[in-house]
Design a protein around this motif. Structure first.
Motif, PDB file in Angstrom:
ATOM      1  N   VAL A 166       1.000  -1.537   0.283  1.00 59.73           N
ATOM      2  CA  VAL A 166       0.396   0.000  -0.313  1.00 59.73           C
ATOM      3  C   VAL A 166       0.553   0.797  -0.373  1.00 59.73           C
ATOM      4  CG1 VAL A 166      -1.761   1.253   1.473  1.00 59.73           C
ATOM      5  CG2 VAL A 166      -1.925  -1.268   1.727  1.00 59.73           C
ATOM      6  N   GLY A 167       0.715   2.092  -1.148  1.00 57.04           N
ATOM      7  CA  GLY A 167       1.541   3.756  -1.120  1.00 57.04           C
ATOM      8  C   GLY A 167       0.710   3.948   0.137  1.00 57.04           C
ATOM      9  N   ILE A 168       1.732   4.782   0.957  1.00 56.85           N
ATOM     10  CA  ILE A 168       1.035   6.160   1.447  1.00 56.85           C
ATOM     11  C   ILE A 168       2.526   7.004   0.932  1.00 56.85           C
ATOM     12  CG2 ILE A 168       0.131   4.457   3.151  1.00 56.85           C
ATOM     13  CD1 ILE A 168       2.924   4.640   5.458  1.00 56.85           C
ATOM     14  N   LEU A 169       1.119   8.863   1.881  1.00 55.51           N
ATOM     15  CA  LEU A 169       2.327   9.784   2.032  1.00 55.51           C
ATOM     16  C   LEU A 169       2.810   9.605   3.602  1.00 55.51           C
ATOM     17  CD1 LEU A 169      -0.513  12.220   0.575  1.00 55.51           C
ATOM     18  CD2 LEU A 169       1.287  10.879  -0.479  1.00 55.51           C
ATOM     19  N   GLN A 170       4.193  10.066   3.447  1.00 48.79           N
ATOM     20  CA  GLN A 170       4.582   9.847   4.189  1.00 48.79           C
ATOM     21  C   GLN A 170       3.933  10.511   5.577  1.00 48.79           C
ATOM     22  OE1 GLN A 170       8.174  11.642   3.413  1.00 48.79           O
ATOM     23  NE2 GLN A 170       9.538   9.387   3.010  1.00 48.79           N
TER      24      GLN A 170
ATOM     25  N   PHE B  57       5.605   7.019  -0.018  1.00 49.32           N
ATOM     26  CA  PHE B  57       5.714   8.594  -0.427  1.00 49.32           C
ATOM     27  C   PHE B  57       6.514   9.908  -0.535  1.00 49.32           C
ATOM     28  CE2 PHE B  57       4.304   4.932  -2.831  1.00 49.32           C
ATOM     29  CZ  PHE B  57       5.476   4.268  -3.789  1.00 49.32           C
ATOM     30  N   ALA B  58       7.064  10.095  -1.265  1.00 44.46           N
ATOM     31  CA  ALA B  58       6.894  11.706  -0.387  1.00 44.46           C
ATOM     32  C   ALA B  58       5.618  12.699  -1.291  1.00 44.46           C
ATOM     33  CB  ALA B  58       8.020  12.867  -1.132  1.00 44.46           C
ATOM     34  N   GLY B  59       5.128  11.941  -2.344  1.00 43.31           N
ATOM     35  CA  GLY B  59       3.674  13.083  -2.328  1.00 43.31           C
ATOM     36  C   GLY B  59       2.799  11.767  -3.416  1.00 43.31           C
TER      37      GLY B  59
ATOM     38  N   LEU C  82       1.528   3.406  -8.110  1.00 42.39           N
ATOM     39  CA  LEU C  82       0.825   2.212  -8.926  1.00 42.39           C
ATOM     40  C   LEU C  82       0.487   2.084 -10.565  1.00 42.39           C
ATOM     41  CD1 LEU C  82      -2.483   0.777  -7.613  1.00 42.39           C
ATOM     42  CD2 LEU C  82      -2.908   3.018  -7.984  1.00 42.39           C
ATOM     43  N   GLN C  83       0.484   2.912 -10.792  1.00 42.53           N
ATOM     44  CA  GLN C  83       0.264   3.116 -12.550  1.00 42.53           C
ATOM     45  C   GLN C  83       1.682   1.802 -13.320  1.00 42.53           C
ATOM     46  OE1 GLN C  83       0.266   7.385 -13.278  1.00 42.53           O
ATOM     47  NE2 GLN C  83      -0.844   6.984 -14.443  1.00 42.53           N
ATOM     48  N   ALA C  84       2.738   1.570 -12.238  1.00 39.01           N
ATOM     49  CA  ALA C  84       4.022   1.262 -12.995  1.00 39.01           C
ATOM     50  C   ALA C  84       3.920  -0.507 -11.803  1.00 39.01           C
ATOM     51  CB  ALA C  84       5.034   1.874 -12.297  1.00 39.01           C
TER      52      ALA C  84
ATOM     53  N   MET D 261      -1.602  -0.726  -4.324  1.00 35.63           N
ATOM     54  CA  MET D 261      -2.680  -0.168  -3.897  1.00 35.63           C
ATOM     55  C   MET D 261      -2.540   1.619  -2.940  1.00 35.63           C
ATOM     56  SD  MET D 261      -5.973  -0.909  -0.869  1.00 35.63           S
ATOM     57  CE  MET D 261      -5.891  -2.178  -1.761  1.00 35.63           C
ATOM     58  N   ILE D 262      -2.645   2.705  -3.136  1.00 35.49           N
ATOM     59  CA  ILE D 262      -3.125   3.973  -3.222  1.00 35.49           C
ATOM     60  C   ILE D 262      -4.502   4.183  -2.419  1.00 35.49           C
ATOM     61  CG2 ILE D 262      -0.343   3.923  -4.244  1.00 35.49           C
ATOM     62  CD1 ILE D 262      -2.837   6.584  -6.847  1.00 35.49           C
ATOM     63  N   VAL D 263      -4.158   5.209  -2.066  1.00 37.17           N
ATOM     64  CA  VAL D 263      -5.919   5.985  -1.460  1.00 37.17           C
ATOM     65  C   VAL D 263      -5.263   7.250  -2.667  1.00 37.17           C
ATOM     66  CG1 VAL D 263      -6.831   7.976   0.072  1.00 37.17           C
ATOM     67  CG2 VAL D 263      -5.248   5.403   0.434  1.00 37.17           C
TER      68      VAL D 263
END
Length: 331
Positions: A34-38, A67-69, A77-79, A84-86
């Motif tokens: 899950v990708g999240i903002l720091q 991630f920073a932003g 996510l695209q790559a 998953m992200i928000v």
């Protein structure tokens, strides 16, 4: 030969018991990246989820990828670097209109608000006329567009008749605290911090949306993933969404859990922590998928009229499948 028969029988018993024990072993949790903002508020929920083992209880091992932003997490996510992200349904619908298969499951209805000092004479949106207003999120922020549309209906061209200052949320918060701004439209958690210091809400994005025609609060952001990933890993998606529901229930009921989250929340004091807790709880989605989707479609049409293609992309309607409805989503 008798000893051979006995040996074979013993080996058979051992094999059967070993196979039986293996069959009884629960499957290992499936990793979900899950990708999240720091420093995002999503971290609060996911920290509580993983710390309490709620993800693993539902067959998922949530791996947090910071991630920073927002742009960086969307690219990841695209790559395929995360699963998953928000993000929001506007981004998902726009991606689907371009042929991508991203989809959205509601996470929170919490949105930004225009905050004014507690002793301000302003009581209505039209009282902003001639004031200095800070706006986070830029000219195409959804809440800003909705509030402009509502003000226009009430006879106020808020962008033309006011001094508008766009900026980063922390900077605008500081300017509001110092009195450099008469009012500030900021994201929900910055608004909550101001509220704890004595500011009050003049109008929220949810109130503006309902005044413009939605029946209730609409989830502003949600869990975003690919249809193809959900089809290939249905247990992971179903398990994660079940874990999300369980942790929301825990954070809704348990004040003690918020005390544990305090170091991550970085609240300045107990009042700020309590205000952030209460505003988070207000943002937990409670409506049916059908109600959410119907209101989102109406809101999308309104935003398409206000913001045009720059905001929503080429489609004047919310693309089918934007909301995740199951394994055969959008078909």
């Amino acid at each position: 030969m008798r000893w051979l028969h006995a040996t074979l029988a013993a080996l058979l018993v051992l094999l059967v018991s070993t196979l039986g024990a293996s069959a009884q072993q629960p499957a290992a949790p499936e990793t979900l990246r899950v990708g999240i903002l720091q420093y995002g508020t999503v971290n609060w929920e996911l920290d509580a989820m993983t710390r309490n083992g709620i993800d693993e209880r539902h067959g998922v091992d949530v791996e947090l990828v910071p991630f920073a932003g927002e742009d960086a997490s969307a690219v990841a996510l695209q790559a395929g670097a995360v699963d998953m992200i928000v993000s929001d349904w506007l981004w998902v619908s726009r991606q689907r209109s371009a042929g991508a298969d991203f989809t959205f499951a509601p996470y929170s209805t919490s949105v930004g608000s225009i905050m004014v000092p507690g002793d301000s004479a302003m009581q209505a949106l039209t009282d902003l006329r001639g004031k200095t207003l800070g706006v986070a999120g830029g000219p195409l922020d959804k809440n800003w567009l909705l509030i402009q549309a509502l003000a226009q209906r009430d006879g106020l061209d808020i962008a033309a008749e006011n001094e508008i200052v766009y900026g980063a949320p922390p900077l605008l918060t500081a300017k509001a605290e110092s009195g450099e701004l008469d009012a500030v439209l900021n994201y929900w958690h910055y608004a909550a911090r101001l509220e704890a210091q004595g500011f009050r809400t003049l109008i929220s994005g949810t109130e503006a949306a309902m005044a413009m025609g939605t029946a209730g609060p609409v989830a502003a952001i949600g869990w975003v993933f690919r249809d193809s990933f959900a089809a290939e890993h249905p247990e992971a998606i179903e398990g994660f969404l079940a874990a999300d529901e369980e942790i929301k229930a825990l954070l809704q009921e348990s004040d003690a859990e918020w005390v544990k989250l305090a170091p991550l929340v970085k609240a300045e004091d107990e009042k700020t922590l309590a205000t952030l807790r209460d505003r988070y709880r207000e943002g937990i989605p409670t409506r049916s998928a059908e109600e959410e989707i119907a209101d989102t479609r109406a809101l999308y049409r309104l935003l398409a009229e206000i913001g045009g293609e720059r905001l929503v992309g080429p489609s004047p309607e919310l693309i089918e499948g934007t909301y995740f409805t199951g394994r055969k989503n959008g078909t």
